[in-house]
Design a protein around this motif. Sequence first.
Motif, short mmCIF file in Angstrom:
data_model
loop_
_atom_site.label_atom_id
_atom_site.label_comp_id
_atom_site.label_asym_id
_atom_site.label_seq_id
_atom_site.Cartn_x
_atom_site.Cartn_y
_atom_site.Cartn_z
N PHE A 1 0.83 -1.20 0.00
CA PHE A 1 0.00 0.00 0.00
C PHE A 1 0.86 1.25 0.00
CE2 PHE A 1 -4.65 -0.90 0.94
CZ PHE A 1 -4.59 -2.17 0.40
N GLN A 2 2.00 1.16 0.70
CA GLN A 2 2.89 2.32 0.77
C GLN A 2 3.51 2.60 -0.61
OE1 GLN A 2 5.86 1.70 3.73
NE2 GLN A 2 5.72 3.81 4.47
N THR A 3 4.01 1.56 -1.27
CA THR A 3 4.65 1.78 -2.57
C THR A 3 3.64 2.26 -3.59
OG1 THR A 3 4.50 -0.61 -2.80
CG2 THR A 3 6.70 0.30 -2.54
N LYS A 4 2.40 1.76 -3.50
CA LYS A 4 1.39 2.17 -4.47
C LYS A 4 0.74 3.50 -4.11
CE LYS A 4 1.13 -1.80 -6.97
NZ LYS A 4 1.24 -1.93 -8.41
N GLY A 5 1.01 3.96 -2.91
CA GLY A 5 0.39 5.21 -2.47
C GLY A 5 -1.08 5.08 -2.13
N TRP A 6 -1.49 3.88 -1.75
CA TRP A 6 -2.90 3.68 -1.39
C TRP A 6 -3.08 3.99 0.09
CZ3 TRP A 6 -2.75 -1.79 -4.02
CH2 TRP A 6 -2.80 -1.63 -5.42
N THR A 7 -4.16 4.67 0.42
CA THR A 7 -4.42 4.98 1.83
C THR A 7 -5.62 4.18 2.32
OG1 THR A 7 -5.65 6.88 1.09
CG2 THR A 7 -3.42 7.30 1.90
N GLN B 1 -1.51 -11.20 -4.81
CA GLN B 1 -2.54 -11.42 -5.84
C GLN B 1 -3.92 -11.02 -5.34
OE1 GLN B 1 -2.39 -15.36 -7.57
NE2 GLN B 1 -0.20 -15.47 -7.24
N VAL B 2 -4.03 -10.89 -4.01
CA VAL B 2 -5.27 -10.43 -3.39
C VAL B 2 -4.88 -9.28 -2.46
CG1 VAL B 2 -7.20 -11.03 -1.89
CG2 VAL B 2 -6.23 -12.75 -3.42
N ALA B 3 -5.65 -8.18 -2.50
CA ALA B 3 -5.26 -7.02 -1.69
C ALA B 3 -5.83 -7.09 -0.28
CB ALA B 3 -5.68 -5.74 -2.37
N PHE B 4 -7.15 -7.28 -0.17
CA PHE B 4 -7.79 -7.27 1.15
C PHE B 4 -8.31 -8.66 1.51
CE2 PHE B 4 -8.65 -2.63 0.30
CZ PHE B 4 -7.95 -2.15 1.38
N TYR B 5 -8.14 -9.05 2.77
CA TYR B 5 -8.60 -10.36 3.23
C TYR B 5 -9.13 -10.22 4.65
CZ TYR B 5 -8.39 -15.34 4.46
OH TYR B 5 -8.71 -16.61 4.86
N ALA C 1 -7.61 -1.99 -11.12
CA ALA C 1 -6.90 -1.47 -12.29
C ALA C 1 -5.42 -1.87 -12.28
CB ALA C 1 -7.03 0.06 -12.34
N ALA C 2 -4.89 -2.08 -11.06
CA ALA C 2 -3.49 -2.48 -10.95
C ALA C 2 -3.30 -3.98 -11.21
CB ALA C 2 -2.96 -2.12 -9.56
N GLY C 3 -4.38 -4.68 -11.52
CA GLY C 3 -4.27 -6.09 -11.87
C GLY C 3 -4.25 -7.03 -10.68
N LEU D 1 -10.89 2.84 -3.82
CA LEU D 1 -9.62 2.14 -3.70
C LEU D 1 -9.69 0.76 -4.37
CD1 LEU D 1 -6.77 1.87 -2.63
CD2 LEU D 1 -7.68 1.15 -0.43
N LEU D 2 -10.81 0.07 -4.18
CA LEU D 2 -10.96 -1.25 -4.80
C LEU D 2 -10.86 -1.13 -6.32
CD1 LEU D 2 -13.83 -2.81 -2.62
CD2 LEU D 2 -11.39 -3.30 -2.48
#
Lengths: 303, 484
Positions: free
Chosen positions: B206-212, B314-318, B229-231, B223-224
């Motif tokens: 999240f830090q590297t992508k700049g997601w908050t 491969q999955v962001a949120f769990y 979009a980031a695959g 955000l989702l």
Amino acid sequence: MRHGKYPFVIGFLVVPVLLYAVFVISPYVQAFYYAFTDWHGIAAHPKLVGFANFTKLFHDSVFWKAAEHNIMLLLALPLITIAIALFLAFMLNVGGGSRGGTRSGVWGSKFYRVVFFLPQVLSLAIIAVLFQEILRPDNSGAINSIVHALGFSNIGFLTNPTLSMWTIIGVLVWQAVGFYVVLFSAGMSSIPGDIYEAAEMDGASRIVLFFRVTLPLLFDTIQVAWVYLGIAAFDAFALVNILTVDNGGPDGATTVLANEIYRDAFVYSRFGYASAMGVVLFFLTLTFAVLTLRLSRRESIEY
Amino acid sequence: MSLSPENPGTAQIAKPDLNRRTVLKRASALGLLAVPAVGLLEACATSGGSTPSDQSTGGAKSSDNPLGVDPAAGVEVVIFAGGYGDAYATKYHVPLYQKAFPKAKVTESSTQDIQGTLQPRFSGGNPPDVVDNSGTKFMDFGALIQDNQLQDLTDLLNAPSVDDASKTVKDTLVDGTVEVGTYSGKPYVMNYVFTVYGIWYNAKLFQTKGWTVPTTWADFKTLLDKIHAAGITPYGYAGANASYYQYYVLMTSAAKIGGADILKNIDNLEDGAWMDPAVKQSAAAWAEIGAKYSDKAFLGLKHTDVQLKQDQDQVAFYPSGNWLENEQKDSTPPTFNYAMMPVPSVTTSDKLDASSVMAVAGEPFIVAAKGKNPKGGMEYLRRMLSKEGAKDFTTATGSLTSVAHASDGMSLSPGLTSSSDALSKAKSAFYFRFDGWYKDLDTECRAATNELFYQGGTADHFCQRMQAKADAIKKDKSITKFTR
């Protein structure tokens, strides 16, 4: 010799009979008793509740759904397995034509025989774990990786409720076929070659040979196969419990009676209710076996 | 039990029933024999007495021994060896007791099948003194209580704590711990591990992508979209065996929208509790996430599969409890730091603050009332609940205990820091208990959640089928009811 015979025989029998009585018959008998109690698996003296468990069972939609799946298995599993096994056994033993008066199978039949029998060597639990990977719904599944590479969308073998029961049947057939190929092969090899020879001389094709000679002479063996497969159809527990989504899902789409018995006893701690279901399953299986043997009884052909 | 992590890597394999075929041959004869023989065999699987004759009567009370334990009497402990292992007991807790009572013999054993191993011992009148009654195959609490098998822990709770004689054991526990262990007004269960539930992500990614981290539903969905979009699959849980992780967040959202009483009403099987607009709103919100931002193939995957996918970004949120980091420690790459966020607010008029979390004491320890040494069992728990015992547990398992402030000053892993921060910042914390009280409702909710999230179900249908099941349980007189 004669007077030492009974102690000798009894000496051999007493241990197995005792073990059998303690570990097989007595639990069965106890299940009948627990079916009439509200036992939760802990209390030393469960309360007798009469037929309450059975009336509840009668109104339980999950029970009927599971029973429906068992009946579906009962119809499909023997039919498909026997059809495939008969075809394969015929090809392996008779289908190659006759050479020097003896019938033989197609080329490479000895190799195929081993291949077909192989699944029988594995336990159902192992097969279930293997198929979990083969049928995985994402791109790393053995089948779906190919499907995906071909540009189609992934197939939810176990996640699509309309497909999942057929997947279970498919795996069961795959596992069972080898054994019946061997069983039918043994039956076919005991059919005298001169019958085939005579039929061939009369101009019978392979198809006619199969339906007019092999099938009638193999009837007893097929009947046994039918009973065995029918009983297997009342079980299917290991496969359903391990392979399917959410133990019998999605949403009960693959559950069978044995799976519900397990769930009621060991998840819900309703041992009394589970026993009642076990008693029903017991009588279902018994009725099926008796009916099959009665209805399919006919004159066997001497040769 | 749902409150504890699934065992990593162990499928719930049950032994196949292979004997029916052989039985069949003798079955017809047996059928005739069965009925008259029933009476004779009545007591077979349920044999055993109800009053233990060799129970320890105890010893003299003192400040070191407020419960009056016989210093020479042995204690038997059985630990569920799941996600936490049993090293915390063998390495730390058993020696703690042993040090206090050198003459006592403490025996520890562990199993992954508590029910299969111990149920026969309970029904046979020979239970171990302390049991960590956890895992998928735990013993039914209602059934144990119905048969008076559990020791009332009131004496333990009122005893002075090990560290500070002016405080009772009860005073040292995190709020709510006693309450979740209370059945029909009596504290029978000591839940030792404190679990915080939320949504987990890779802080480094999240830090590297700049997601908050989002707090509102609109931000969450934006955000989702970005993640998609980031695959990367934005959100997912494992439908094959861990769908309850998802209904934990679904219930969290419902509580945030309509207040914590929503969950209380559901637990108490109040009429129409599941039909509450808050539950419906939460279900609708999550159904949309499932339809738009997840992968339907996850329905057929196990928790270990999806968690591994998350470790591989491969999955962001769990969704999960705070055991996740420890469970995954062998497969987490150095580029992955676990962090937990509270479930974002679904509406702008939510009753509870966005910081609120679901948090509850789990890993239920019980003392057998009919064991050889119930007082020793309670004393073992008292030692476990000391600051030292709790710290040792956190060291061994990377999880927090229900002893308040026990981990203060300890250096915790990133994920554990994140979840305990979330808990301390939370304006309120809540929980529900229906999954442990009524296993049928748990089963139904797992299936209904899968349907809602992965199979295109609707919120209305979700609420209706849950309500129907809750009504059926309420009507069923054979099921023991609980209230809170």
